[in-house]
Write a protein that holds these residues in place. Structure first.
Motif, PDB file in Angstrom:
ATOM      1  N   GLU A 198      18.648  51.240  46.400  1.00 50.74           N
ATOM      2  CA  GLU A 198      19.606  51.495  47.480  1.00 50.74           C
ATOM      3  C   GLU A 198      20.881  52.106  46.905  1.00 50.74           C
ATOM      4  OE1 GLU A 198      22.499  48.868  50.387  1.00 50.74           O
ATOM      5  OE2 GLU A 198      20.607  48.021  49.685  1.00 50.74           O
ATOM      6  N   ARG A 199      21.362  53.160  47.534  1.00 47.39           N
ATOM      7  CA  ARG A 199      22.583  53.828  47.070  1.00 47.39           C
ATOM      8  C   ARG A 199      23.800  53.205  47.756  1.00 47.39           C
ATOM      9  NH1 ARG A 199      20.831  56.442  42.609  1.00 47.39           N
ATOM     10  NH2 ARG A 199      18.633  56.930  43.044  1.00 47.39           N
ATOM     11  N   PRO A 200      24.587  52.423  47.026  1.00 46.18           N
ATOM     12  CA  PRO A 200      25.761  51.797  47.653  1.00 46.18           C
ATOM     13  C   PRO A 200      26.820  52.837  47.987  1.00 46.18           C
ATOM     14  CG  PRO A 200      25.752  51.404  45.281  1.00 46.18           C
ATOM     15  CD  PRO A 200      24.455  52.088  45.608  1.00 46.18           C
ATOM     16  N   GLY A 201      27.596  52.524  49.003  1.00 45.71           N
ATOM     17  CA  GLY A 201      28.621  53.470  49.419  1.00 45.71           C
ATOM     18  C   GLY A 201      29.804  53.536  48.472  1.00 45.71           C
ATOM     19  N   LYS A 202      29.976  52.507  47.642  1.00 50.39           N
ATOM     20  CA  LYS A 202      31.101  52.465  46.716  1.00 50.39           C
ATOM     21  C   LYS A 202      30.594  52.418  45.277  1.00 50.39           C
ATOM     22  CE  LYS A 202      34.079  49.828  49.887  1.00 50.39           C
ATOM     23  NZ  LYS A 202      34.851  48.561  50.051  1.00 50.39           N
ATOM     24  N   PRO A 203      31.416  52.861  44.329  1.00 49.70           N
ATOM     25  CA  PRO A 203      31.057  52.679  42.915  1.00 49.70           C
ATOM     26  C   PRO A 203      30.922  51.194  42.588  1.00 49.70           C
ATOM     27  CG  PRO A 203      32.929  54.166  43.145  1.00 49.70           C
ATOM     28  CD  PRO A 203      32.699  53.562  44.493  1.00 49.70           C
ATOM     29  N   LEU A 204      30.186  50.894  41.540  1.00 52.93           N
ATOM     30  CA  LEU A 204      29.885  49.506  41.203  1.00 52.93           C
ATOM     31  C   LEU A 204      30.668  49.030  39.976  1.00 52.93           C
ATOM     32  CD1 LEU A 204      25.998  49.568  41.606  1.00 52.93           C
ATOM     33  CD2 LEU A 204      27.695  48.800  43.273  1.00 52.93           C
ATOM     34  N   PHE A 205      31.249  47.844  40.086  1.00 49.97           N
ATOM     35  CA  PHE A 205      31.789  47.140  38.933  1.00 49.97           C
ATOM     36  C   PHE A 205      30.744  46.108  38.488  1.00 49.97           C
ATOM     37  CE2 PHE A 205      35.813  48.356  41.021  1.00 49.97           C
ATOM     38  CZ  PHE A 205      36.506  48.886  39.945  1.00 49.97           C
ATOM     39  N   VAL A 206      30.363  46.145  37.233  1.00 52.19           N
ATOM     40  CA  VAL A 206      29.492  45.100  36.694  1.00 52.19           C
ATOM     41  C   VAL A 206      30.405  44.113  35.986  1.00 52.19           C
ATOM     42  CG1 VAL A 206      27.547  44.546  35.202  1.00 52.19           C
ATOM     43  CG2 VAL A 206      27.594  46.714  36.444  1.00 52.19           C
ATOM     44  N   ALA A 207      30.526  42.916  36.541  1.00 52.34           N
ATOM     45  CA  ALA A 207      31.552  41.977  36.099  1.00 52.34           C
ATOM     46  C   ALA A 207      30.963  40.621  35.759  1.00 52.34           C
ATOM     47  CB  ALA A 207      32.613  41.814  37.189  1.00 52.34           C
ATOM     48  N   GLU A 208      31.689  39.934  34.891  1.00 48.73           N
ATOM     49  CA  GLU A 208      31.339  38.557  34.533  1.00 48.73           C
ATOM     50  C   GLU A 208      32.627  37.756  34.397  1.00 48.73           C
ATOM     51  OE1 GLU A 208      28.909  36.112  31.045  1.00 48.73           O
ATOM     52  OE2 GLU A 208      29.004  38.299  31.040  1.00 48.73           O
ATOM     53  N   GLY A 232      21.297  56.795  38.352  1.00 47.76           N
ATOM     54  CA  GLY A 232      22.053  57.694  39.217  1.00 47.76           C
ATOM     55  C   GLY A 232      23.143  57.013  40.004  1.00 47.76           C
ATOM     56  N   LEU A 233      23.625  55.855  39.505  1.00 44.20           N
ATOM     57  CA  LEU A 233      24.698  55.112  40.159  1.00 44.20           C
ATOM     58  C   LEU A 233      26.008  55.325  39.401  1.00 44.20           C
ATOM     59  CD1 LEU A 233      22.767  51.779  40.799  1.00 44.20           C
ATOM     60  CD2 LEU A 233      23.040  53.719  42.361  1.00 44.20           C
ATOM     61  N   GLU A 234      27.121  55.107  40.095  1.00 50.70           N
ATOM     62  CA  GLU A 234      28.435  55.321  39.484  1.00 50.70           C
ATOM     63  C   GLU A 234      29.046  54.002  39.046  1.00 50.70           C
ATOM     64  OE1 GLU A 234      32.855  57.185  40.546  1.00 50.70           O
ATOM     65  OE2 GLU A 234      31.209  57.324  42.014  1.00 50.70           O
ATOM     66  N   ASN A 235      29.450  53.942  37.790  1.00 54.77           N
ATOM     67  CA  ASN A 235      30.162  52.776  37.278  1.00 54.77           C
ATOM     68  C   ASN A 235      31.641  52.921  37.644  1.00 54.77           C
ATOM     69  OD1 ASN A 235      31.282  50.648  35.861  1.00 54.77           O
ATOM     70  ND2 ASN A 235      30.135  51.041  33.986  1.00 54.77           N
ATOM     71  N   ALA A 236      32.154  51.961  38.397  1.00 51.99           N
ATOM     72  CA  ALA A 236      33.546  52.056  38.863  1.00 51.99           C
ATOM     73  C   ALA A 236      34.549  51.841  37.737  1.00 51.99           C
ATOM     74  CB  ALA A 236      33.795  51.042  39.982  1.00 51.99           C
ATOM     75  N   TRP A 237      34.127  51.138  36.670  1.00 53.91           N
ATOM     76  CA  TRP A 237      35.071  50.864  35.597  1.00 53.91           C
ATOM     77  C   TRP A 237      35.034  51.993  34.573  1.00 53.91           C
ATOM     78  CZ3 TRP A 237      39.377  48.753  34.824  1.00 53.91           C
ATOM     79  CH2 TRP A 237      39.878  48.533  33.532  1.00 53.91           C
ATOM     80  N   GLN A 238      36.102  52.801  34.570  1.00 51.20           N
ATOM     81  CA  GLN A 238      36.223  53.922  33.648  1.00 51.20           C
ATOM     82  C   GLN A 238      37.334  53.688  32.621  1.00 51.20           C
ATOM     83  OE1 GLN A 238      34.073  56.560  33.666  1.00 51.20           O
ATOM     84  NE2 GLN A 238      32.995  55.439  35.277  1.00 51.20           N
ATOM     85  N   GLY A 239      37.809  52.440  32.538  1.00 56.69           N
ATOM     86  CA  GLY A 239      38.854  52.128  31.584  1.00 56.69           C
ATOM     87  C   GLY A 239      38.314  52.009  30.169  1.00 56.69           C
ATOM     88  N   PHE A 261      31.467  44.883  43.688  1.00 58.13           N
ATOM     89  CA  PHE A 261      31.281  44.107  42.472  1.00 58.13           C
ATOM     90  C   PHE A 261      29.857  43.560  42.365  1.00 58.13           C
ATOM     91  CE2 PHE A 261      35.794  44.356  42.406  1.00 58.13           C
ATOM     92  CZ  PHE A 261      36.158  44.193  41.074  1.00 58.13           C
ATOM     93  N   ILE A 262      29.299  43.735  41.189  1.00 55.95           N
ATOM     94  CA  ILE A 262      28.036  43.101  40.820  1.00 55.95           C
ATOM     95  C   ILE A 262      28.393  41.994  39.838  1.00 55.95           C
ATOM     96  CG2 ILE A 262      25.746  43.423  39.830  1.00 55.95           C
ATOM     97  CD1 ILE A 262      26.191  45.041  42.368  1.00 55.95           C
ATOM     98  N   LEU A 263      28.320  40.752  40.296  1.00 51.49           N
ATOM     99  CA  LEU A 263      28.694  39.625  39.446  1.00 51.49           C
ATOM    100  C   LEU A 263      27.474  39.096  38.700  1.00 51.49           C
ATOM    101  CD1 LEU A 263      31.191  37.342  41.388  1.00 51.49           C
ATOM    102  CD2 LEU A 263      31.640  38.899  39.508  1.00 51.49           C
ATOM    103  N   ASP A 289      34.969  40.520  50.793  1.00 46.56           N
ATOM    104  CA  ASP A 289      33.506  40.568  50.914  1.00 46.56           C
ATOM    105  C   ASP A 289      32.891  39.825  49.741  1.00 46.56           C
ATOM    106  OD1 ASP A 289      33.679  42.155  53.183  1.00 46.56           O
ATOM    107  OD2 ASP A 289      33.754  43.996  51.985  1.00 46.56           O
ATOM    108  N   THR A 290      31.835  39.046  50.046  1.00 43.94           N
ATOM    109  CA  THR A 290      31.153  38.333  48.978  1.00 43.94           C
ATOM    110  C   THR A 290      30.476  39.334  48.051  1.00 43.94           C
ATOM    111  OG1 THR A 290      30.726  36.490  50.459  1.00 43.94           O
ATOM    112  CG2 THR A 290      29.391  36.610  48.440  1.00 43.94           C
ATOM    113  N   PRO A 291      30.719  39.261  46.761  1.00 45.49           N
ATOM    114  CA  PRO A 291      30.117  40.229  45.849  1.00 45.49           C
ATOM    115  C   PRO A 291      28.616  39.961  45.668  1.00 45.49           C
ATOM    116  CG  PRO A 291      31.310  38.561  44.618  1.00 45.49           C
ATOM    117  CD  PRO A 291      31.584  38.310  46.068  1.00 45.49           C
ATOM    118  N   VAL A 292      27.922  40.988  45.212  1.00 39.77           N
ATOM    119  CA  VAL A 292      26.515  40.842  44.886  1.00 39.77           C
ATOM    120  C   VAL A 292      26.401  40.058  43.586  1.00 39.77           C
ATOM    121  CG1 VAL A 292      24.406  42.089  44.263  1.00 39.77           C
ATOM    122  CG2 VAL A 292      25.928  43.008  46.025  1.00 39.77           C
TER     123      VAL A 292
END
Length: 324
Positions: A198-208, A232-239, A261-263, A289-292
């Motif tokens: 599934e293509r999410p509408g927003k970029p994804l943060f992979v977080a812990e 083919g997904l966008e990582n929101a964290w570019q820092g 957020f992907i927790l 919103d509750t994160p994934v």
């Protein structure tokens, strides 16, 4: 009369000898033909078993490899040549809910291994991944050849490095063809996942979440970023990230981030056990919103097997409706 009898007796003896010799010749001819027919029937079967005999011989002669790095152990296991022993194995096993490297032996703490026990195993090579364990290289090199394989880092192409790791480990364990087959199978599976995810509408943060005030984000140089890119997904964290491919942010910095957020349900953090969010502190008010949430059943610095586990968990998480 006696002479006649003797002559007759001798003739009879000669006759019996000829008969016996004839029977023996016939028997030998028959047995020879029977043996030839048996060989013709059995020989193809024996020839077909030669690869099996060769593989069994190679298995008996396979090198005894020890590693201090899970990505290397992950790859050896995927090639069905698990390491003889591994440092920190008990710690790695505590992060999984299934048996991990059941045949490998424990060497103790990752950074304080049992050198005497390691030496008693007489390994052919010890595999490490810099910068970790470089301070142990001197002691390790007195026991066996130390092979260094660098995997992660912001300036590194993780996919190419995992390919190189797989080929190098395959060469060390005489599994070159299996290594190429593993690379091809992982690439094919990733392509299949990319086609269905599934293509999410927003970029994804992979977080812990590490504790009640700090968050870890995976970015450039991480396995998670590599998987997102491959799908083919966008990582929101570019820092900026450290040599392990992640950044640590404070709670106030996390509140300023915008994205989905992907927790990771913690596999690495020692502070959290049963909850995706701490039961106290401001994290409870972190998102509208509750994160994934993903049950982290992989090692963030693992090999292709870990990458596939993360990719498959991500697909399942994105397809599961979140509660509000």
């Amino acid at each position: 009369m006696l002479l006649s009898v003797g002559t007759m007796t001798g003739g009879s003896t000669v006759c019996h000898c000829f008969i016996k010799a004839g029977i023996e010749n016939i028997f030998m001819i028959y047995m020879g033909r029977l043996l030839l027919s048996v060989l013709r029937a059995v020989l193809p079967v024996l020839l077909s078993l030669l690869p099996l005999f060769a593989s069994l011989s190679n298995a008996e002669e396979s090198k005894k490899l020890v590693t201090f790095d899970y990505a290397i152990a992950d790859t050896l296991s995927a090639l069905r040549q698990p390491p003889l022993a591994m440092a920190g194995l008990a710690q790695y096993r505590s992060f999984y809910r299934e048996p991990l490297l059941p045949d490998a032996r424990e060497l103790g703490n990752r950074f304080q291994p049992n050198f005497e026990y390691l030496a008693s195993l007489e390994p052919d090579a010890i595999l490490i991944s810099p910068p970790a364990h470089l301070n142990l290289e001197g002691k390790l090199s007195r026991i066996a050849d130390v092979i260094k394989i660098q995997l992660f880092g912001e300036s590194l192409n993780i996919w190419q490095n995992l390919e190189q790791l797989t080929r190098e480990v395959g060469g060390l364990s005489d599994q070159q063809q299996q290594a190429e087959a593993l690379i091809d199978s992982v690439e094919a599976r990733m392509s299949a996942i990319a086609a269905q995810i599934e293509r999410p509408g927003k970029p994804l943060f992979v977080a812990e979440i590490l504790d009640d005030r700090h968050l870890r984000l995976y970015g450039a140089g991480s396995l998670e970023d590599m998987v997102l890119t491959r799908l083919g997904l966008e990582n929101a964290w570019q820092g900026p990230t450290n040599e392990w491919g992640f950044s640590i942010l404070t709670l106030s910095e996390a509140f300023q981030l915008e994205g989905r957020f992907i927790l990771l349900h913690p596999a690495y953090s020692q502070y959290l056990t049963d909850s995706a969010l701490p039961t106290s502190g401001l994290w409870q008010h972190w998102l509208n919103d509750t994160p994934v949430s993903i049950e982290a059943n992989y090692w963030p610095w693992g090999g292709f097997s870990s990458a596939l586990r993360f990719a498959e968990s991500l697909v399942e998480a994105l397809e599961t409706p979140t509660e509000r």
